[in-house]
Design a protein around this motif. Structure first.
Motif, short mmCIF file in Angstrom:
data_model
loop_
_atom_site.label_atom_id
_atom_site.label_comp_id
_atom_site.label_asym_id
_atom_site.label_seq_id
_atom_site.Cartn_x
_atom_site.Cartn_y
_atom_site.Cartn_z
N GLY A 472 -7.79 -15.13 -1.16
CA GLY A 472 -8.55 -14.06 -1.77
C GLY A 472 -8.30 -12.69 -1.18
O GLY A 472 -9.11 -11.77 -1.38
N ALA A 473 -7.19 -12.52 -0.47
CA ALA A 473 -6.94 -11.23 0.19
C ALA A 473 -6.12 -10.32 -0.70
O ALA A 473 -5.24 -10.77 -1.45
N VAL A 474 -6.41 -9.05 -0.60
CA VAL A 474 -5.60 -8.01 -1.22
C VAL A 474 -5.07 -7.15 -0.08
O VAL A 474 -5.85 -6.50 0.62
N GLU A 475 -3.77 -7.16 0.12
CA GLU A 475 -3.19 -6.43 1.24
C GLU A 475 -3.51 -4.95 1.13
O GLU A 475 -3.15 -4.29 0.16
N PRO A 476 -4.21 -4.36 2.11
CA PRO A 476 -4.56 -2.94 2.04
C PRO A 476 -3.32 -2.07 2.15
O PRO A 476 -2.28 -2.49 2.67
N PRO A 477 -3.41 -0.84 1.68
CA PRO A 477 -2.26 0.06 1.78
C PRO A 477 -1.96 0.43 3.23
O PRO A 477 -2.86 0.75 4.00
N THR A 478 -0.70 0.34 3.60
CA THR A 478 -0.25 0.74 4.93
C THR A 478 1.06 1.48 4.79
O THR A 478 1.80 1.31 3.81
N LEU A 479 1.38 2.27 5.78
CA LEU A 479 2.65 2.98 5.76
C LEU A 479 3.82 2.00 5.78
O LEU A 479 4.83 2.21 5.10
N ALA A 480 3.69 0.93 6.55
CA ALA A 480 4.79 -0.02 6.67
C ALA A 480 5.21 -0.60 5.33
O ALA A 480 6.39 -0.83 5.07
N ALA A 481 4.24 -0.84 4.44
CA ALA A 481 4.54 -1.50 3.17
C ALA A 481 4.73 -0.53 2.01
O ALA A 481 5.09 -0.95 0.92
N ASP A 482 4.48 0.75 2.22
CA ASP A 482 4.60 1.74 1.15
C ASP A 482 5.78 2.65 1.46
O ASP A 482 5.67 3.62 2.22
N VAL A 483 6.93 2.34 0.85
CA VAL A 483 8.14 3.09 1.16
C VAL A 483 8.01 4.56 0.78
O VAL A 483 8.73 5.42 1.31
N GLY A 484 7.09 4.88 -0.12
CA GLY A 484 6.89 6.27 -0.50
C GLY A 484 6.31 7.11 0.62
O GLY A 484 6.44 8.34 0.59
N GLN A 485 5.65 6.45 1.58
CA GLN A 485 5.07 7.18 2.71
C GLN A 485 5.99 7.25 3.92
O GLN A 485 5.67 7.87 4.93
N TRP A 486 7.15 6.61 3.84
CA TRP A 486 8.02 6.55 5.00
C TRP A 486 8.50 7.94 5.40
O TRP A 486 8.58 8.85 4.56
N PRO A 487 8.81 8.14 6.68
CA PRO A 487 9.31 9.44 7.13
C PRO A 487 10.49 9.90 6.29
O PRO A 487 11.39 9.12 5.98
N LYS A 488 10.47 11.16 5.93
CA LYS A 488 11.53 11.74 5.08
C LYS A 488 12.71 12.10 5.98
O LYS A 488 12.90 13.25 6.39
N ILE A 489 13.50 11.09 6.28
CA ILE A 489 14.62 11.22 7.22
C ILE A 489 15.83 10.50 6.63
O ILE A 489 15.70 9.42 6.06
N ALA A 490 17.00 11.08 6.76
CA ALA A 490 18.25 10.45 6.34
C ALA A 490 19.19 10.44 7.54
O ALA A 490 19.06 11.25 8.46
N PRO A 491 20.14 9.48 7.54
CA PRO A 491 20.43 8.43 6.58
C PRO A 491 19.47 7.25 6.72
O PRO A 491 18.56 7.31 7.56
N PRO A 492 19.69 6.18 5.92
CA PRO A 492 18.74 5.06 5.93
C PRO A 492 18.48 4.46 7.31
O PRO A 492 17.34 4.11 7.62
N LEU A 493 19.50 4.34 8.16
CA LEU A 493 19.28 3.73 9.46
C LEU A 493 18.36 4.59 10.32
O LEU A 493 17.49 4.07 11.04
N ALA A 494 18.52 5.90 10.27
CA ALA A 494 17.63 6.79 11.02
C ALA A 494 16.21 6.67 10.50
O ALA A 494 15.24 6.69 11.27
N GLN A 495 16.07 6.54 9.19
CA GLN A 495 14.73 6.37 8.62
C GLN A 495 14.12 5.05 9.08
O GLN A 495 12.92 4.99 9.40
N ALA A 496 14.93 3.99 9.14
CA ALA A 496 14.42 2.69 9.58
C ALA A 496 13.89 2.77 11.00
O ALA A 496 12.82 2.22 11.32
#
Length: 662
Positions: A472-496
């Motif tokens: 019965g769980a609904v996973e709450p919003p978190t930065l880890a699971a919402d790629v739209g909130q991820w740090p705006k950094i390029a390239p992908p490895l630096a963002q990771a």
């Protein structure tokens, strides 16, 4: 380093005698965090109580007793942590001080400069509660990187509770703990429950670099406001926009004085100090700089395993000999490691499913009879690119660029071949050890669904998805699971790497280290997380930190100035335990009891069928589901231990033998 706890009730305040008794009970629940002294301070007209359990580091005399009041009388503080540059601040503030503590200097800085300026001008790790008598306001503050924990909750009566660990809340009358199913589901994505959530409904973690202000209004009610005074994500994004000029040599030149100063600041203590030494790059660099600045051999500590596939004591011993430290090794067998497992719910009063918590606690317990403070090498993996899963991510990115029909044909062909080297090939393709054929099918599915680098990395760092097996769980919003909130950094490895720094580092690594150390009444300090080093690392282009599958290039270059590279240039092993084998053998009875289908069903938290299926396949050797089963076991073990009040369980200090009285 201390444990703090207390409450602000405003007009709902209880009789003074009752308030004092409650404050003592909440505070003493944290005795393991501060075995040297205890104190409470109350402002009865406003229903305020501040409590402190002290682990005495700076000026260990009674003059350092907490809670402590400012010389002007306006402020009173319950403080946990260290202001590393307090002596510099004291000189800048001028005047004389009655103690040799960083707490007194922080109070003077707040009185002279105001809270926010005092925070931005200080360097440290901390969580504290500050009462402003003039404003009738209590402010809770957490350090930049979240090295020290701070939980808070509002009661139905309008009171604010706070504590270093939520175990204190059980001692507040009327507190009725209830598991937050939605928050519990977060444990299954990245093995921890990220701030601001906690395992208990209505209990929140103060986020790193933030504050919570509770003001008592004229009518006696308590009104809350929140804000952020430092953001790791903002710092990482700003650094990426302002890259450091020059190459690797310039990076090492910029890093060395900062890290040397950070190590020097972290070594200021009026009690015995040492360092953890695994023989890896991060800890070896910290120890090298610490030893260079020391007139006597530094005490260093390593924990080793009789299972040589997990043991690094030989590497650590060679590094210690080369640096000239006074080195201590504790070799533990399976019995000692396994004995810790049932204790985890008491060591971590919120579930944490990082199995490296076991050896981390043991090395803290090893060091405590010899030192009160230990420096660690944490932080280097996230800031400079040390994790093996970054290579996995790079391989998956390359595969994702291939035409889909080609990938599908290749995976289908490979799945039909008899491959004795399947595990090695699976690793080369970026697959987890879940059975080679099954892994290939998952790879094909992943590349079909994950269209962007962010979606691919989310897959890499996630274990269970979509709430895991929590009913019965609904996973709450978190930065880890919402790629739209991820740090705006390029390239992908630096963002990771940035994603790991603002999620995994905050919520897993630092939680693990704090609880393991505090369970042993040991203070740990992390020079690599000095905010100046975080700011510098953010400015380093990815090519300076990572090349051809090798990370931590600036740290490697700097360490090579102090140590023969042959002593540290080897594959990263990590601080791990043979969990998969344990679950099939030594831990099987313990796990079987926790995963019993009837008991899972009665507990009502975990959905039994998918878990039982994984358990059967794991026992049969058909797949390695240890990483998926461990959070289930962690949560169930915690739930069963904590369904009773913590006071009914053995004291945390009873779980170890350090010679420190609680």
């Amino acid at each position: 380093m201390c444990g703090i706890a207390g409450f602000l009730e405003g007009r709902q305040r209880r009789p003074d005698a009752d308030a004092t008794a409650v404050a003592w009970a909440m505070t003493d629940a944290l005795a393991h965090r501060g075995p040297d002294d205890r104190g409470i301070w109350c402002d009865a007209p406003h229903g305020l109580a501040l409590g402190s359990r002290r682990l005495a580091i700076q000026d260990p005399t009674p003059r350092g007793h907490q809670p402590m009041a400012s010389s002007c009388g306006r402020y009173t503080i319950a403080f946990n942590g260290e202001i590393y540059d307090f002596r510099r601040l004291a000189r800048e503030l001028g005047g004389s001080f009655a103690t040799g503590t960083d707490t007194e200097v922080l109070l003077a800085a707040v009185a002279a400069w105001g809270l926010e300026r005092a925070l931005t001008r200080s360097n440290g790790m901390y969580a504290f509660a500050l009462w402003d008598r003039s404003e009738r306001a209590l402010t809770l503050v957490r350090d930049r990187m979240g090295q020290k924990p701070l939980y808070w909750a509002e009661t139905t009566g309008g009171a604010l509770l706070f504590a270093s660990e939520p175990r204190s809340f059980w001692h507040f009358p009327g507190f009725q703990p209830e598991i937050d199913r939605d928050a519990a589901s977060l444990l299954f994505r990245r093995m921890s429950i990220p701030a601001p959530y906690s395992i208990l409904r209505g209990v929140r973690k103060l986020e790193p670099g933030s504050w919570l202000r509770a003001a008592v209004a004229e009518d006696g009610s308590v009104r809350l406001s929140q804000g952020t005074w430092w953001s790791t994500q903002a710092v990482l994004e700003a650094g990426a926009r302002d890259p450091l000029p020059g190459g690797r040599e310039a990076a090492a030149e910029a890093l060395e004085p900062l890290l040397a100063d950070a190590v020097e600041l972290c070594s200021i203590a009026d009690v015995p100090l040492g360092a953890f030494l695994s023989g890896g790059i991060d800890s070896s660099l910290v120890v090298a700089l610490l030893q260079r600045a020391s007139a006597r051999p530094v005490r260093t500590f390593t924990i080793g395993f009789r299972d040589r596939s997990y043991d690094e004591t030989a590497h650590a011993a060679r590094v210690a000999a080369a640096l000239g430290t006074d080195h201590t090794t504790l070799e533990v067998g399976e019995r000692e490691l396994l004995e810790v497992v049932p204790q985890l719910p008491r060591l971590y009063d919120e579930p944490l499913a990082d199995s490296s918590q076991i050896p981390t606690y043991l090395v803290c317990r090893l060091a405590r009879p010899h030192v009160t403070v230990a420096l660690t090498g944490d932080g280097g993996d996230e800031l400079f690119g040390g994790y093996a899963h970054y290579r996995q991510y790079q391989r998956l990115l390359r595969l994702s660029r291939l035409p889909r029909p080609l990938v599908r044909m290749a995976t289908g062909t490979l799945a039909r071949l008899p491959l004795p080297q399947a595990p090695r090939l699976a690793a080369a393709l970026g697959l987890r050890d879940q059975g080679f054929s099954d892994g290939l099918r998952k790879l094909d599915s992943l590349l079909e669904q994950a269209r962007t680098p962010q979606e691919i990395y989310l897959h890499v760092i996630s274990t269970w998805k979509n709430g895991g097996p929590v009913r019965g769980a609904v996973e709450p919003p978190t930065l880890a699971a919402d790629v739209g909130q991820w740090p705006k950094i390029a390239p992908p490895l630096a963002q990771a790497m940035a994603v790991d720094a603002v999620t995994y580092l905050h919520d897993d690594v630092l939680t693990k280290v704090d609880r393991a150390a505090m369970a042993a009444s040991l203070e740990t300090r992390i020079p690599l997380l000095d905010h100046r080093i975080v700011e510098l690392a953010a400015r380093l282009p990815i090519a300076i930190r990572w090349q051809s599958g090798r990370g931590k290039l600036p740290l490697r270059d700097l360490l090579a100035r102090h140590l023969d590279p042959r002593l540290f240039e080897r594959p990263k092993r990590g601080f791990s335990v043979p969990l998969s084998r344990w679950l099939r053998n030594e831990l099987r009875p313990w796990a079987e009891e926790l995963l019993d289908e009837r008991r899972l069903d009665e507990g009502g938290l975990i959905d039994p069928p998918p878990v039982r299926q994984m358990w059967r396949e794991h026992l049969a050797g058909e797949a390695n589901w240890a990483g998926y089963l461990w959070p289930v076991l962690t949560l169930e073990s915690w739930r069963r231990a904590w369904r009773a009040a913590p006071a009914a369980l053995p004291a945390t200090s009873d779980l170890h033998a350090t010679g420190v009285a609680g």
